[in-house]
Structure formats: structure tokens, C-alpha cells
Design a protein around this motif. Structure first.
Motif, PDB file in Angstrom:
ATOM      1  N   LEU A  86      -7.582  -2.930   3.476  1.00 43.92           N
ATOM      2  CA  LEU A  86      -6.313  -2.344   3.907  1.00 43.92           C
ATOM      3  C   LEU A  86      -5.205  -3.312   3.526  1.00 43.92           C
ATOM      4  N   VAL A  87      -4.413  -2.944   2.535  1.00 47.86           N
ATOM      5  CA  VAL A  87      -3.296  -3.780   2.106  1.00 47.86           C
ATOM      6  C   VAL A  87      -2.122  -3.455   3.019  1.00 47.86           C
ATOM      7  N   LEU A  88      -1.795  -4.382   3.895  1.00 47.85           N
ATOM      8  CA  LEU A  88      -0.843  -4.117   4.973  1.00 47.85           C
ATOM      9  C   LEU A  88       0.307  -5.102   4.916  1.00 47.85           C
ATOM     10  N   SER A  89       1.513  -4.580   4.895  1.00 47.44           N
ATOM     11  CA  SER A  89       2.688  -5.444   4.885  1.00 47.44           C
ATOM     12  C   SER A  89       2.830  -6.153   6.222  1.00 47.44           C
ATOM     13  N   ILE A  90       3.027  -7.468   6.180  1.00 47.20           N
ATOM     14  CA  ILE A  90       3.241  -8.215   7.417  1.00 47.20           C
ATOM     15  C   ILE A  90       4.617  -7.927   7.997  1.00 47.20           C
ATOM     16  N   ASP A  91       5.453  -7.198   7.255  1.00 43.87           N
ATOM     17  CA  ASP A  91       6.787  -6.843   7.727  1.00 43.87           C
ATOM     18  C   ASP A  91       6.835  -5.438   8.306  1.00 43.87           C
ATOM     19  N   GLU A  92       5.666  -4.765   8.411  1.00 48.30           N
ATOM     20  CA  GLU A  92       5.667  -3.397   8.921  1.00 48.30           C
ATOM     21  C   GLU A  92       6.309  -3.359  10.305  1.00 48.30           C
ATOM     22  N   GLU A  93       6.897  -2.204  10.633  1.00 46.74           N
ATOM     23  CA  GLU A  93       7.603  -2.111  11.909  1.00 46.74           C
ATOM     24  C   GLU A  93       6.671  -2.404  13.075  1.00 46.74           C
ATOM     25  N   GLY A 101       3.754  -0.473  16.841  1.00 48.60           N
ATOM     26  CA  GLY A 101       2.453   0.162  16.858  1.00 48.60           C
ATOM     27  C   GLY A 101       1.858   0.560  15.534  1.00 48.60           C
ATOM     28  N   PHE A 102       2.576   0.457  14.412  1.00 51.45           N
ATOM     29  CA  PHE A 102       2.032   0.917  13.140  1.00 51.45           C
ATOM     30  C   PHE A 102       0.712   0.218  12.825  1.00 51.45           C
ATOM     31  N   SER A 103       0.729  -1.102  12.774  1.00 52.97           N
ATOM     32  CA  SER A 103      -0.437  -1.856  12.313  1.00 52.97           C
ATOM     33  C   SER A 103      -1.650  -1.612  13.197  1.00 52.97           C
ATOM     34  N   SER A 104      -1.492  -1.789  14.511  1.00 53.68           N
ATOM     35  CA  SER A 104      -2.637  -1.653  15.402  1.00 53.68           C
ATOM     36  C   SER A 104      -3.175  -0.232  15.404  1.00 53.68           C
ATOM     37  N   GLN A 105      -2.299   0.763  15.408  1.00 58.36           N
ATOM     38  CA  GLN A 105      -2.748   2.141  15.486  1.00 58.36           C
ATOM     39  C   GLN A 105      -3.485   2.570  14.220  1.00 58.36           C
ATOM     40  N   ILE A 106      -2.975   2.195  13.060  1.00 54.31           N
ATOM     41  CA  ILE A 106      -3.640   2.611  11.826  1.00 54.31           C
ATOM     42  C   ILE A 106      -4.984   1.905  11.674  1.00 54.31           C
ATOM     43  N   ILE A 107      -5.067   0.643  12.125  1.00 56.40           N
ATOM     44  CA  ILE A 107      -6.346  -0.078  12.082  1.00 56.40           C
ATOM     45  C   ILE A 107      -7.344   0.541  13.060  1.00 56.40           C
ATOM     46  N   ILE A 148      -3.532   1.611   0.612  1.00 56.85           N
ATOM     47  CA  ILE A 148      -2.215   0.993   0.465  1.00 56.85           C
ATOM     48  C   ILE A 148      -1.164   1.857   1.152  1.00 56.85           C
ATOM     49  N   SER A 149      -0.047   1.226   1.510  1.00 57.09           N
ATOM     50  CA  SER A 149       1.065   1.938   2.142  1.00 57.09           C
ATOM     51  C   SER A 149       2.350   1.612   1.400  1.00 57.09           C
ATOM     52  N   ARG A 150       3.476   2.076   1.936  1.00 52.27           N
ATOM     53  CA  ARG A 150       4.792   1.861   1.322  1.00 52.27           C
ATOM     54  C   ARG A 150       4.780   2.308  -0.146  1.00 52.27           C
ATOM     55  N   THR A 151       4.363   3.545  -0.351  1.00 50.24           N
ATOM     56  CA  THR A 151       4.229   4.064  -1.705  1.00 50.24           C
ATOM     57  C   THR A 151       5.586   4.388  -2.318  1.00 50.24           C
ATOM     58  N   GLU A 152       5.644   4.227  -3.630  1.00 51.13           N
ATOM     59  CA  GLU A 152       6.837   4.535  -4.413  1.00 51.13           C
ATOM     60  C   GLU A 152       6.556   5.757  -5.281  1.00 51.13           C
ATOM     61  N   PRO A 153       7.605   6.479  -5.722  1.00 51.65           N
ATOM     62  CA  PRO A 153       7.376   7.675  -6.543  1.00 51.65           C
ATOM     63  C   PRO A 153       6.518   7.385  -7.778  1.00 51.65           C
ATOM     64  N   ASP A 154       6.849   6.340  -8.524  1.00 49.63           N
ATOM     65  CA  ASP A 154       6.041   5.935  -9.674  1.00 49.63           C
ATOM     66  C   ASP A 154       5.423   4.585  -9.342  1.00 49.63           C
ATOM     67  N   ASP A 155       4.358   4.619  -8.534  1.00 52.28           N
ATOM     68  CA  ASP A 155       3.809   3.401  -7.949  1.00 52.28           C
ATOM     69  C   ASP A 155       2.848   2.718  -8.926  1.00 52.28           C
ATOM     70  N   PRO A 156       3.161   1.501  -9.373  1.00 41.25           N
ATOM     71  CA  PRO A 156       2.287   0.827 -10.341  1.00 41.25           C
ATOM     72  C   PRO A 156       0.908   0.502  -9.767  1.00 41.25           C
ATOM     73  N   ARG A 157       0.812   0.358  -8.445  1.00 40.88           N
ATOM     74  CA  ARG A 157      -0.499   0.086  -7.834  1.00 40.88           C
ATOM     75  C   ARG A 157      -1.416   1.284  -7.993  1.00 40.88           C
ATOM     76  N   VAL A 158      -0.850   2.482  -7.844  1.00 41.39           N
ATOM     77  CA  VAL A 158      -1.639   3.706  -8.017  1.00 41.39           C
ATOM     78  C   VAL A 158      -2.120   3.819  -9.454  1.00 41.39           C
ATOM     79  N   ASP A 193       1.621  10.146  14.327  1.00 39.35           N
ATOM     80  CA  ASP A 193       0.347   9.645  14.823  1.00 39.35           C
ATOM     81  C   ASP A 193      -0.312   8.752  13.768  1.00 39.35           C
ATOM     82  N   PHE A 194      -0.120   7.440  13.893  1.00 39.70           N
ATOM     83  CA  PHE A 194      -0.692   6.518  12.917  1.00 39.70           C
ATOM     84  C   PHE A 194      -2.200   6.363  13.087  1.00 39.70           C
ATOM     85  N   ARG A 195      -2.712   6.627  14.285  1.00 39.47           N
ATOM     86  CA  ARG A 195      -4.164   6.568  14.442  1.00 39.47           C
ATOM     87  C   ARG A 195      -4.807   7.695  13.643  1.00 39.47           C
TER      88      ARG A 195
END
Length: 341
Positions: free
Chosen positions: A77-84, A87-93, A136-146, A305-307
Motif C-alpha cells: 500500500l503506497v500511502l502518502s504520509i501527508d494524507e488527511e 481517519g483516511f489511513s487507519s480506515q483504509i488499512i 496506490i492513491s492520489r491518482t492523476e488523469p495521466d498517471d505515470p505510475r499506472v 467510507d474509506f474502510r
């Protein structure tokens, strides 16, 4: 004997398949196949083996598994340490873990800062072969990671959609519906001038949010009050910007927030300007857990609902590993509005 001279206790031996076999009375091969969810092993046997494995704290030797099968049994899970922070991080995990608990897979968080190159953690995973699948999260329209993950045929799922023409698994929230419905609720309350604290422009859900917001304004003949910052600004920056905006002659009578943590800063800015939510100005926000109304009682809230997102993403990655077509692994959740909204 002096306490200092007593022999150190022997370290506890690591539980093995042989340990579970002894405790269950089953053969080592049966135990191994039960833990791998083999179809020829009965459900009762699988449950008995898993229960004993949990009780003794059994963990497969990943190095051995990788040597035998070429697999790591890891979902990264590639997770930004700057995520809001609300509850985002804990709930999605939690959601991911709920799905993986019945499988051989484990989730490993690969942290990164969204101010850094987002390609780095994905490149590291691919170069080291440290995972069987990636989220991965924080997707972009033309995401190079994808593009890279698809090119390297690494199973993956994204939290958010893209527009790069590559079919891939994803789970998304209907941000367009959220923004459109938020404007409609404000229109019913007689609000005329609305500000939007949006996501960063580079992210896909910025366009979805803006589209819904503009559609709602036009449908009800309302006006936008521009807000020059986005949800990636610090909480102090958000508070200051809202305080200044609310003191201006053309202040909005409603604000829509795209993130629950920034909503706290918005409310602080409103109060610093000498105003009150629900009286002088209405405030609409997404929330990941239903607690914002404890802090801002007159808030209009919609739950994301991030869970559920975590469960959907984990299921999609596992199915992708198993070869399921990506078009069958795409889902979108709708806003869940509080009853007061």
C-alpha cells in the motif's frame, strides 16, 4: 544462585507447519494446503488450521515462500504520509486487512511524501520484487505510475480513477455527485454565494469535484466565491485564508470542503472572523468517520467510507493477481449523507 548468574531463558521457538500439524493431528501437507486455501481441503479443516495458526502466532517464512513459489504474499500500500488526518489511513488499512485476513497475503505500507516524486516508491517495489500487488492513491488523469505498473504487468489497483486510456482496477468515490448534491442542499437553504475548498488541480478527483460543483451552481443560478488554496495547504493556511475571506465584503454564505481535516480549520477560520456555522454561513464537508458533527454540530456532512474502499481495493488486487479482467474490478461508491442533511 545470584540472579545475575542465572542462565538466560531459551528463546521461544518460531511456530512452524509442524507445530500446527501436531496440534491439529493433521499432516504437514494438509496444513500447508489449508493455509493456502486449496479447494480440495474442507472448510471446517481450513478454519481449524487457521484458528490454531492464529493461536500459536504462526507466520510463514516469506523468504522460503518466495524461493519455492516466486511470490512474496505481500500487497504494498503506497500511502502518502501527508494524507488527511481524520481517519483516511487507519480506515483504509482496516478495510484492506479485513480482506487479507482470510488469505496468505499481508499488507505492507510503503510511505512517501506527496511533495516528492510519486514514482519513487513504485519503482522501488518493482526493482526489488518486494510485493505481488500494489495499491496506490492520489491518482492523476495521466498517471505515470499506472502506465509503469501496467507496462511491467504488476497487478495493482488505484484509489481513484485515471483518464490515460488504460483499463485497470480501481475504487473511487463519486466526488462529482458529492459536490453537486452539496450545492443542491445549500440552494434549498437559500444560500447564494458558495466557496469550494477543492483538491489539488493535478489530481483526477479535482476535475470530478469541480464538474459537480459547477453543474450545481448553474442548475440553481448560484455564484462561486473563489478560494485560492486547496486541501493540501496546511491547516494554519486554511484557517487564515478562510478568516480573511469571511471578513471581505463579498464573503460567501456557504463553503464546501473536500476533506474532513481541513473542515476543522475552515470552522476555526469562520469563528476567528466572528461568525458561526449554521447561522452566518453553512458548511458542507466529506467525512471518513461520523464525528465532525460532534465538533461542528450544524455541519452538513456526507460520509466517504474509506474502510469500504480498502476492502474493494484489496479484493481487486487479489483478483487481478488471479487474472481477472480489470474491467470487472472497478467500483464507485456514492456519498452517504447524514439524516440532517
Amino acid at each position: 544462585m545470584d540472579d545475575d548468574l542465572k542462565p538466560a531463558s531459551a528463546p521461544r521457538e518460531r511456530p512452524t507447519l509442524k507445530t500446527i500439524a501436531f496440534m491439529t493431528g493433521l499432516g504437514i501437507t494438509t496444513v500447508s494446503r489449508a493455509l493456502k486455501d486449496a479447494p480440495d481441503i474442507g472448510a471446517d479443516t481450513k478454519e481449524r488450521v487457521r484458528m490454531v495458526a492464529r493461536q500459536v502466532g504462526y507466520q510463514p517464512n516469506r523468504a522460503g515462500v518466495r524461493l519455492r513459489t516466486g511470490k512474496t504474499n505481500v500487497i504494498a500500500l503506497v500511502l502518502s504520509i501527508d494524507e488527511e488526518i481524520m481517519g483516511f489511513s487507519s480506515q483504509i488499512i482496516f478495510g484492506i486487512s479485513e480482506v487479507l485476513s482470510g488469505t496468505p497475503y499481508h499488507v505492507v505500507v510503503t510511505p512517501h511524501a506527496h511533495s516528492k516524486d510519486p514514482m519513487l516508491p513504485v519503482q522501488y517495489i518493482l526493482e526489488t520484487g518486494s510485493a505481488d500487488g500494489v495499491i496506490i492513491s492520489r491518482t492523476e488523469p495521466d498517471d505515470p505510475r499506472v502506465r509503469l505498473l501496467a507496462e511491467r504487468k504488476m497487478p495493482f489497483a488505484t484509489h481513484g480513477r485515471t483518464a490515460c486510456g488504460i483499463a485497470h482496477p480501481y475504487h473511487d468515490y463519486d466526488n462529482e455527485a458529492f459536490a453537486r448534491d452539496a450545492v443542491e442542499r445549500l440552494a434549498r437553504r437559500g444560500r447564494k454565494r458558495i466557496a469550494l475548498l477543492a483538491p489539488p488541480e493535478k489530481l483526477t478527483y479535482y476535475r470530478h469535484t469541480r464538474d459537480g460543483f459547477i453543474h450545481g451552481l448553474r442548475a440553481h443560478g448560484l455564484n462561486e466565491v473563489p478560494l485560492a488554496i486547496n486541501i493540501d495547504a496546511s491547516l494554519e493556511e486554511v484557517k487564515h485564508a478562510v478568516q480573511q475571506m469571511m471578513r471581505a465584503a463579498d464573503a460567501p454564505d456557504a463553503i464546501i470542503s473536500s476533506a474532513s481535516s481541513t473542515t476543522i480549520a475552515i470552522n476555526a477560520g469562520i469563528e476567528a472572523a466572528g461568525m458561526k456555522v449554521g447561522t452566518d454561513v453553512d458548511l458542507v464537508s466529506k467525512q471518513s468517520v461520523p464525528i465532525l458533527n460532534w465538533i461542528v454540530p450544524d455541519l452538513i456532512a456526507a460520509t466517504e467510507d474509506f474502510r469500504e474502499a480498502g476492502r474493494e481495493l484489496a479484493s481487486a488486487v487479489i483478483a487481478s493477481i488471479e487474472g481477472v479482467s480489470p474491467e470487472k474490478l472497478q467500483s464507485i461508491s456514492r456519498p452517504i449523507w447524514s439524516s440532517e442533511a
